[in-house]
Scaffold this active site. Sequence first.
Site: not given
Length: 144
Positions: A47, A95-97
Amino acid sequence: MYFVDRSKIEKTLGFFEHQLALFDSQTDWQSEIGELALQRIGHLLIECILDTGNDMIDGFIMRDPGSYDDIMDILVDEKVVTEKEGDELKKLIAYRKTLVQQYLLADSGELYRLIKAHQTALQDFPKRIRSYLETELGPVSAFK
């Protein structure tokens, strides 16, 4: 005239560096709390990269991004980060998802390996942002 909120960017970068230091200070992520803490640190690192990228893009009136990957592509195109760093950071951003939407599938071991594999790019990210800001706007002044 650029409208870059250096103070906000610097706060985000300081927070980012603190998260990276927390990651480096921990040696055992095996407990349930450890795994959850690692996932939160990974999420916050991602983020911070995206928020800083968006702040740079908005402040310097760069082209509008169409995706998270595009944020990094723009930072590469504008010479904020190198192509290699952009590619490495995109691997972590991907990898956020999993962390946000598919959290039941999150694999702390995989996330740990991703952060470790791209740690140099992560460590260099704040330096690149600060260098670009100083080049484009000059040194930080006590006066606003």
